[in-house]
Write a protein that holds these residues in place. Sequence first.
Motif, PDB file in Angstrom:
ATOM      1  N   ILE A  71      -9.746 -12.097 -61.915  1.00 20.04           N
ATOM      2  CA  ILE A  71     -10.274 -11.294 -60.817  1.00 20.04           C
ATOM      3  C   ILE A  71      -9.949  -9.836 -61.121  1.00 20.04           C
ATOM      4  CG2 ILE A  71     -10.107 -10.806 -58.346  1.00 20.04           C
ATOM      5  CD1 ILE A  71      -9.361 -13.766 -57.970  1.00 20.04           C
ATOM      6  N   ALA A  72     -10.962  -8.984 -61.047  1.00 20.19           N
ATOM      7  CA  ALA A  72     -10.761  -7.563 -61.354  1.00 20.19           C
ATOM      8  C   ALA A  72      -9.793  -6.924 -60.351  1.00 20.19           C
ATOM      9  CB  ALA A  72     -12.094  -6.830 -61.328  1.00 20.19           C
ATOM     10  N   ASN A  73      -8.929  -6.091 -60.858  1.00 16.29           N
ATOM     11  CA  ASN A  73      -7.947  -5.418 -60.012  1.00 16.29           C
ATOM     12  C   ASN A  73      -7.544  -4.124 -60.708  1.00 16.29           C
ATOM     13  OD1 ASN A  73      -5.785  -4.559 -58.543  1.00 16.29           O
ATOM     14  ND2 ASN A  73      -4.857  -6.579 -58.357  1.00 16.29           N
ATOM     15  N   GLN A  74      -7.867  -2.999 -60.129  1.00 16.05           N
ATOM     16  CA  GLN A  74      -7.545  -1.703 -60.722  1.00 16.05           C
ATOM     17  C   GLN A  74      -6.471  -0.991 -59.903  1.00 16.05           C
ATOM     18  OE1 GLN A  74     -10.702  -3.432 -61.278  1.00 16.05           O
ATOM     19  NE2 GLN A  74     -11.560  -1.844 -59.975  1.00 16.05           N
ATOM     20  N   ALA A  75      -5.729  -0.145 -60.579  1.00 10.85           N
ATOM     21  CA  ALA A  75      -4.789   0.724 -59.886  1.00 10.85           C
ATOM     22  C   ALA A  75      -5.586   1.824 -59.183  1.00 10.85           C
ATOM     23  CB  ALA A  75      -3.812   1.333 -60.884  1.00 10.85           C
ATOM     24  N   VAL A  76      -5.091   2.276 -58.042  1.00 10.14           N
ATOM     25  CA  VAL A  76      -5.774   3.308 -57.266  1.00 10.14           C
ATOM     26  C   VAL A  76      -4.899   4.550 -57.229  1.00 10.14           C
ATOM     27  CG1 VAL A  76      -6.732   3.908 -55.005  1.00 10.14           C
ATOM     28  CG2 VAL A  76      -6.917   1.568 -55.857  1.00 10.14           C
ATOM     29  N   ARG A  77      -5.499   5.684 -57.597  1.00 14.54           N
ATOM     30  CA  ARG A  77      -4.786   6.961 -57.543  1.00 14.54           C
ATOM     31  C   ARG A  77      -5.398   7.821 -56.457  1.00 14.54           C
ATOM     32  NH1 ARG A  77      -5.726   8.554 -63.664  1.00 14.54           N
ATOM     33  NH2 ARG A  77      -7.731   7.844 -62.966  1.00 14.54           N
ATOM     34  N   GLU A  78      -4.605   8.783 -55.969  1.00 14.49           N
ATOM     35  CA  GLU A  78      -5.129   9.736 -55.004  1.00 14.49           C
ATOM     36  C   GLU A  78      -4.564  11.120 -55.298  1.00 14.49           C
ATOM     37  OE1 GLU A  78      -4.093   8.757 -51.003  1.00 14.49           O
ATOM     38  OE2 GLU A  78      -1.949   8.808 -51.380  1.00 14.49           O
ATOM     39  N   LYS A  79      -5.379  12.123 -55.007  1.00 11.31           N
ATOM     40  CA  LYS A  79      -4.937  13.502 -55.176  1.00 11.31           C
ATOM     41  C   LYS A  79      -4.150  13.906 -53.936  1.00 11.31           C
ATOM     42  CE  LYS A  79      -8.663  14.981 -58.167  1.00 11.31           C
ATOM     43  NZ  LYS A  79      -9.773  15.912 -58.370  1.00 11.31           N
ATOM     44  N   ALA A  80      -3.085  14.661 -54.161  1.00 18.84           N
ATOM     45  CA  ALA A  80      -2.254  15.126 -53.052  1.00 18.84           C
ATOM     46  C   ALA A  80      -1.799  16.542 -53.355  1.00 18.84           C
ATOM     47  CB  ALA A  80      -1.055  14.208 -52.864  1.00 18.84           C
ATOM     48  N   SER A  81      -1.458  17.276 -52.330  1.00 16.87           N
ATOM     49  CA  SER A  81      -0.908  18.613 -52.523  1.00 16.87           C
ATOM     50  C   SER A  81       0.094  18.893 -51.420  1.00 16.87           C
ATOM     51  CB  SER A  81      -2.003  19.677 -52.541  1.00 16.87           C
ATOM     52  OG  SER A  81      -2.632  19.747 -51.282  1.00 16.87           O
ATOM     53  N   THR A  82       1.008  19.782 -51.709  1.00 18.30           N
ATOM     54  CA  THR A  82       2.026  20.155 -50.738  1.00 18.30           C
ATOM     55  C   THR A  82       2.373  21.626 -50.913  1.00 18.30           C
ATOM     56  OG1 THR A  82       4.198  19.582 -49.854  1.00 18.30           O
ATOM     57  CG2 THR A  82       3.947  19.480 -52.232  1.00 18.30           C
ATOM     58  N   ASP A  83       2.783  22.247 -49.842  1.00 18.17           N
ATOM     59  CA  ASP A  83       3.248  23.627 -49.915  1.00 18.17           C
ATOM     60  C   ASP A  83       4.755  23.608 -50.114  1.00 18.17           C
ATOM     61  OD1 ASP A  83       0.733  24.772 -49.559  1.00 18.17           O
ATOM     62  OD2 ASP A  83       0.883  24.632 -47.389  1.00 18.17           O
ATOM     63  N   LEU A  84       5.210  24.205 -51.190  1.00 18.47           N
ATOM     64  CA  LEU A  84       6.623  24.219 -51.526  1.00 18.47           C
ATOM     65  C   LEU A  84       7.383  25.178 -50.623  1.00 18.47           C
ATOM     66  CD1 LEU A  84       6.255  24.247 -55.407  1.00 18.47           C
ATOM     67  CD2 LEU A  84       6.485  22.289 -53.882  1.00 18.47           C
ATOM     68  N   LYS A  85       8.638  24.884 -50.386  1.00 16.42           N
ATOM     69  CA  LYS A  85       9.499  25.717 -49.550  1.00 16.42           C
ATOM     70  C   LYS A  85      10.577  26.359 -50.426  1.00 16.42           C
ATOM     71  CE  LYS A  85       7.507  24.122 -45.826  1.00 16.42           C
ATOM     72  NZ  LYS A  85       6.217  23.776 -46.273  1.00 16.42           N
ATOM     73  N   ILE A  86      11.016  27.523 -50.021  1.00 19.12           N
ATOM     74  CA  ILE A  86      12.088  28.216 -50.732  1.00 19.12           C
ATOM     75  C   ILE A  86      13.413  27.680 -50.209  1.00 19.12           C
ATOM     76  CG2 ILE A  86      13.161  30.446 -51.143  1.00 19.12           C
ATOM     77  CD1 ILE A  86      10.347  31.663 -50.808  1.00 19.12           C
TER      78      ILE A  86
END
Length: 105
Positions: A63-78
């Motif tokens: 049975i086909a099964n692929q890994a799923v990726r997602e784009k993410a971003s965050t604002d870094l803090k000092i």
Amino acid sequence: VTMVDKVDQMVTDEFRRSSQLLDMMMFDDAVAPATGGSTLTYSYTRLKTPSTASGRALNTEYIANQAVREKASTDLKIFGGAFELDRVLQDTSGSLNEITFQLQQ
């Protein structure tokens, strides 16, 4: 001009060594505003769902099964802090180096 100050490295290293959690974390110098970066936003791709393995019956397909990726971003803090130290206090601190003590705290 673009080199990291040795004092900055020492302070970062002190924070890392004094915390087991920080010592275990991986640090990524991905954003460097001092060297031409224009923002403190860090974008990356993370694994949302890993691929899995499974068994199959004879004469059948997997049975086909692929890994799923997602784009993410965050604002870094000092992260940091400041302290003031009178030179008289440093000069009269005896065997205790007051600057080192304040940095460690």
